[in-house]
Design a protein around this motif. Structure first.
Motif, PDB file in Angstrom:
ATOM      1  N   PRO A   1       0.811  -1.225   0.000  1.00  0.00           N
ATOM      2  CA  PRO A   1       0.000   0.000   0.000  1.00  0.00           C
ATOM      3  C   PRO A   1       0.843   1.273   0.000  1.00  0.00           C
ATOM      4  CG  PRO A   1      -0.914  -1.591   1.543  1.00  0.00           C
ATOM      5  CD  PRO A   1       0.389  -2.163   1.072  1.00  0.00           C
ATOM      6  N   GLY A   2       1.899   1.312   0.795  1.00  0.00           N
ATOM      7  CA  GLY A   2       2.735   2.502   0.854  1.00  0.00           C
ATOM      8  C   GLY A   2       3.476   2.759  -0.443  1.00  0.00           C
ATOM      9  N   VAL A   3       3.942   1.705  -1.102  1.00  0.00           N
ATOM     10  CA  VAL A   3       4.633   1.860  -2.381  1.00  0.00           C
ATOM     11  C   VAL A   3       3.650   2.326  -3.448  1.00  0.00           C
ATOM     12  CG1 VAL A   3       5.957   0.676  -4.179  1.00  0.00           C
ATOM     13  CG2 VAL A   3       6.367   0.134  -1.762  1.00  0.00           C
ATOM     14  N   ARG A   4       2.439   1.773  -3.440  1.00  0.00           N
ATOM     15  CA  ARG A   4       1.418   2.223  -4.402  1.00  0.00           C
ATOM     16  C   ARG A   4       1.096   3.693  -4.181  1.00  0.00           C
ATOM     17  NH1 ARG A   4      -0.824  -2.981  -3.226  1.00  0.00           N
ATOM     18  NH2 ARG A   4      -2.418  -2.080  -1.856  1.00  0.00           N
ATOM     19  N   LEU A   5       1.031   4.130  -2.903  1.00  0.00           N
ATOM     20  CA  LEU A   5       0.788   5.539  -2.604  1.00  0.00           C
ATOM     21  C   LEU A   5       1.913   6.407  -3.161  1.00  0.00           C
ATOM     22  CD1 LEU A   5      -0.609   7.908  -1.160  1.00  0.00           C
ATOM     23  CD2 LEU A   5       0.655   7.271   0.916  1.00  0.00           C
ATOM     24  N   ALA A   6       3.162   5.980  -2.986  1.00  0.00           N
ATOM     25  CA  ALA A   6       4.292   6.752  -3.497  1.00  0.00           C
ATOM     26  C   ALA A   6       4.211   6.896  -5.010  1.00  0.00           C
ATOM     27  CB  ALA A   6       5.603   6.078  -3.091  1.00  0.00           C
ATOM     28  N   LYS A   7       3.844   5.819  -5.699  1.00  0.00           N
ATOM     29  CA  LYS A   7       3.734   5.877  -7.162  1.00  0.00           C
ATOM     30  C   LYS A   7       2.596   6.801  -7.592  1.00  0.00           C
ATOM     31  CE  LYS A   7       5.786   1.348  -8.056  1.00  0.00           C
ATOM     32  NZ  LYS A   7       5.597  -0.020  -8.596  1.00  0.00           N
ATOM     33  N   GLU A   8       1.501   6.779  -6.835  1.00  0.00           N
ATOM     34  CA  GLU A   8       0.390   7.683  -7.149  1.00  0.00           C
ATOM     35  C   GLU A   8       0.821   9.146  -6.977  1.00  0.00           C
ATOM     36  OE1 GLU A   8      -2.741   6.521  -4.573  1.00  0.00           O
ATOM     37  OE2 GLU A   8      -3.029   4.546  -5.517  1.00  0.00           O
ATOM     38  N   LEU A   9       1.593   9.418  -5.940  1.00  0.00           N
ATOM     39  CA  LEU A   9       2.060  10.784  -5.699  1.00  0.00           C
ATOM     40  C   LEU A   9       3.000  11.243  -6.808  1.00  0.00           C
ATOM     41  CD1 LEU A   9       2.686  10.585  -1.843  1.00  0.00           C
ATOM     42  CD2 LEU A   9       0.857  11.830  -3.013  1.00  0.00           C
ATOM     43  N   ILE A  10       3.851  10.343  -7.288  1.00  0.00           N
ATOM     44  CA  ILE A  10       4.749  10.695  -8.388  1.00  0.00           C
ATOM     45  C   ILE A  10       3.948  11.036  -9.647  1.00  0.00           C
ATOM     46  CG2 ILE A  10       6.461   9.762  -9.999  1.00  0.00           C
ATOM     47  CD1 ILE A  10       7.634   8.231  -7.640  1.00  0.00           C
ATOM     48  N   GLN A  11       2.946  10.206  -9.946  1.00  0.00           N
ATOM     49  CA  GLN A  11       2.119  10.463 -11.126  1.00  0.00           C
ATOM     50  C   GLN A  11       1.364  11.782 -10.997  1.00  0.00           C
ATOM     51  OE1 GLN A  11       2.097   8.825 -14.021  1.00  0.00           O
ATOM     52  NE2 GLN A  11       3.759   7.617 -13.132  1.00  0.00           N
ATOM     53  N   ARG A  12       1.010  12.140  -9.763  1.00  0.00           N
ATOM     54  CA  ARG A  12       0.245  13.366  -9.548  1.00  0.00           C
ATOM     55  C   ARG A  12       1.128  14.608  -9.619  1.00  0.00           C
ATOM     56  NH1 ARG A  12      -2.745  13.550  -3.974  1.00  0.00           N
ATOM     57  NH2 ARG A  12      -3.401  11.525  -4.786  1.00  0.00           N
ATOM     58  N   TYR A  13       2.313  14.549  -8.982  1.00  0.00           N
ATOM     59  CA  TYR A  13       3.133  15.750  -8.847  1.00  0.00           C
ATOM     60  C   TYR A  13       4.390  15.760  -9.712  1.00  0.00           C
ATOM     61  CZ  TYR A  13       0.165  16.504  -4.788  1.00  0.00           C
ATOM     62  OH  TYR A  13      -0.921  16.687  -3.971  1.00  0.00           O
ATOM     63  N   ARG A  14       4.838  14.606 -10.176  1.00  0.00           N
ATOM     64  CA  ARG A  14       6.054  14.553 -10.995  1.00  0.00           C
ATOM     65  C   ARG A  14       5.844  13.594 -12.167  1.00  0.00           C
ATOM     66  NH1 ARG A  14      11.184  13.200  -7.525  1.00  0.00           N
ATOM     67  NH2 ARG A  14      12.068  13.460  -9.610  1.00  0.00           N
ATOM     68  N   PRO A  15       4.843  13.842 -13.006  1.00  0.00           N
ATOM     69  CA  PRO A  15       4.522  12.876 -14.066  1.00  0.00           C
ATOM     70  C   PRO A  15       5.640  12.686 -15.081  1.00  0.00           C
ATOM     71  CG  PRO A  15       3.332  14.937 -14.388  1.00  0.00           C
ATOM     72  CD  PRO A  15       3.946  15.010 -13.028  1.00  0.00           C
ATOM     73  N   GLY A  16       6.552  13.657 -15.196  1.00  0.00           N
ATOM     74  CA  GLY A  16       7.629  13.529 -16.152  1.00  0.00           C
ATOM     75  C   GLY A  16       8.912  12.970 -15.569  1.00  0.00           C
ATOM     76  N   SER A  17       8.850  12.481 -14.330  1.00  0.00           N
ATOM     77  CA  SER A  17      10.070  12.002 -13.688  1.00  0.00           C
ATOM     78  C   SER A  17      10.499  10.660 -14.264  1.00  0.00           C
ATOM     79  CB  SER A  17       9.851  11.868 -12.178  1.00  0.00           C
ATOM     80  OG  SER A  17       8.883  10.879 -11.913  1.00  0.00           O
ATOM     81  N   ALA A  18      11.685  10.244 -13.878  1.00  0.00           N
ATOM     82  CA  ALA A  18      12.258   8.997 -14.399  1.00  0.00           C
ATOM     83  C   ALA A  18      11.454   7.794 -13.911  1.00  0.00           C
ATOM     84  CB  ALA A  18      13.702   8.876 -13.940  1.00  0.00           C
ATOM     85  N   PRO A  19      11.633   6.637 -14.555  1.00  0.00           N
ATOM     86  CA  PRO A  19      10.966   5.418 -14.066  1.00  0.00           C
ATOM     87  C   PRO A  19      11.324   5.150 -12.617  1.00  0.00           C
ATOM     88  CG  PRO A  19      11.979   5.039 -16.205  1.00  0.00           C
ATOM     89  CD  PRO A  19      12.425   6.393 -15.761  1.00  0.00           C
TER      90      PRO A  19
ATOM     91  N   THR B   1       3.025   2.320   8.029  1.00  0.00           N
ATOM     92  CA  THR B   1       3.318   3.193   6.891  1.00  0.00           C
ATOM     93  C   THR B   1       2.978   2.514   5.566  1.00  0.00           C
ATOM     94  OG1 THR B   1       5.619   2.417   6.783  1.00  0.00           O
ATOM     95  CG2 THR B   1       5.168   4.368   8.142  1.00  0.00           C
ATOM     96  N   GLY B   2       2.105   1.549   5.605  1.00  0.00           N
ATOM     97  CA  GLY B   2       1.739   0.850   4.380  1.00  0.00           C
ATOM     98  C   GLY B   2       2.805  -0.111   3.912  1.00  0.00           C
ATOM     99  N   GLY B   3       3.646  -0.557   4.839  1.00  0.00           N
ATOM    100  CA  GLY B   3       4.672  -1.530   4.500  1.00  0.00           C
ATOM    101  C   GLY B   3       5.992  -0.939   4.053  1.00  0.00           C
ATOM    102  N   ILE B   4       6.081   0.403   3.928  1.00  0.00           N
ATOM    103  CA  ILE B   4       7.357   1.007   3.521  1.00  0.00           C
ATOM    104  C   ILE B   4       8.423   0.747   4.577  1.00  0.00           C
ATOM    105  CG2 ILE B   4       8.542   3.162   2.996  1.00  0.00           C
ATOM    106  CD1 ILE B   4       5.986   4.241   1.830  1.00  0.00           C
ATOM    107  N   MET B   5       8.034   0.846   5.843  1.00  0.00           N
ATOM    108  CA  MET B   5       8.899   0.532   6.971  1.00  0.00           C
ATOM    109  C   MET B   5       8.177  -0.469   7.861  1.00  0.00           C
ATOM    110  SD  MET B   5      10.356   4.241   8.152  1.00  0.00           S
ATOM    111  CE  MET B   5      11.462   5.205   7.125  1.00  0.00           C
ATOM    112  N   PRO B   6       8.900  -1.122   8.774  1.00  0.00           N
ATOM    113  CA  PRO B   6       8.208  -1.935   9.779  1.00  0.00           C
ATOM    114  C   PRO B   6       7.303  -1.040  10.627  1.00  0.00           C
ATOM    115  CG  PRO B   6      10.570  -2.385   9.785  1.00  0.00           C
ATOM    116  CD  PRO B   6      10.357  -1.179   8.922  1.00  0.00           C
TER     117      PRO B   6
END
Length: 230
Positions: free
Chosen positions: A141-159, A210-215
């Motif tokens: 869940p936390g990694v999916r959230l991070a990817k959603e945030l990148i698509q929202r705020y940094r859509p042109g960023s690197a893979p 934290t959605g699995g990003i950390m313990p």
């Protein structure tokens, strides 16, 4: 980084009957020197059955680390933890190879940035890595959230594979802060919200997800710099 590195060496990687000779190379900043104040980490290392041979310090961007490496080598270093900047890590590993320390002496670097390794793979060959966060390839869940945030705020960023682990760490930090501010508001209200109130809420965090990003995170007011209750 020393705590989970020591556990990894003790429980998984060290196979010999004698104690492992274990040391550090840290970059020379107040925060890194603070890590050893009070002796808690040294006690943890010794209680884990490893032989602590000392800590050496290097500049943030060193030109040569031969002296620091030789001091640890002369003490019979089996494993050395590098808590240093990416440029320092490259220099240390290149110097260790030039001195003939590898592959006998093993190295592990805390939170090695993936893009740095891809730029200098020959330098980091054989160097282990530990991180306090999950990887971009995990379906959490936390990694999916991070990817959603990148698509929202940094859509042109690197893979994602070219982004540092630090972005995931930043998302986890935001989750922690959001939780702390929310609990401080619930207790004290907006009019009485203060840095002290947020700090009190932060260091009373227990089993924070934290959605699995950390313990799951539990912070101890007596030792507030830990990622989790180890």
């Amino acid at each position: 980084g020393s705590t989970y590195t020591v556990s990894m060496i003790k429980d998984i990687l060290w196979k010999e009957a004698r104690p492992c000779n274990y040391g550090h190379i840290f970059y020379d900043t107040p925060t890194r020197r603070q890590l050893l104040v009070g002796g808690a980490i040294e006690r943890f290392i010794q209680e884990s059955g490893l032989n602590y041979i000392g800590t050496e310090y290097v500049p943030f961007v060193p030109v040569d680390t031969t002296v620091q490496l030789k001091r640890l080598a002369d003490k019979g270093a089996d494993w050395i933890l590098l808590n240093a900047s990416p440029p320092a890590g490259k220099t240390i590993m290149d110097d260790a190879r030039r001195l003939g320390m590898t592959p006998k002496t093993k190295f592990v670097m805390v939170a090695m940035p993936e893009p740095t390794v891809r730029k200098s793979p020959e330098s980091f060959e054989g160097c282990y890595d530990t991180k306090p966060v999950s990887s971009w390839g995990e379906d959490l869940p936390g990694v999916r959230l991070a990817k959603e945030l990148i698509q929202r705020y940094r859509p042109g960023s690197a893979p994602y594979k070219d982004l540092s682990w630090a972005y995931l760490s930043g998302v986890a930090s935001a989750v922690i802060l959001e939780d702390s501010v929310g609990r401080a508001l619930g207790k004290d209200g907006y009019e009485n919200l203060s840095g002290e109130a947020i700090r009190e809420a932060l260091f009373s965090s227990k089993n924070l997800d934290t959605g699995g990003i950390m313990p799951e995170i539990t912070l101890d007011p007596e030792f507030p710099y830990a990622y989790c209750d180890y």
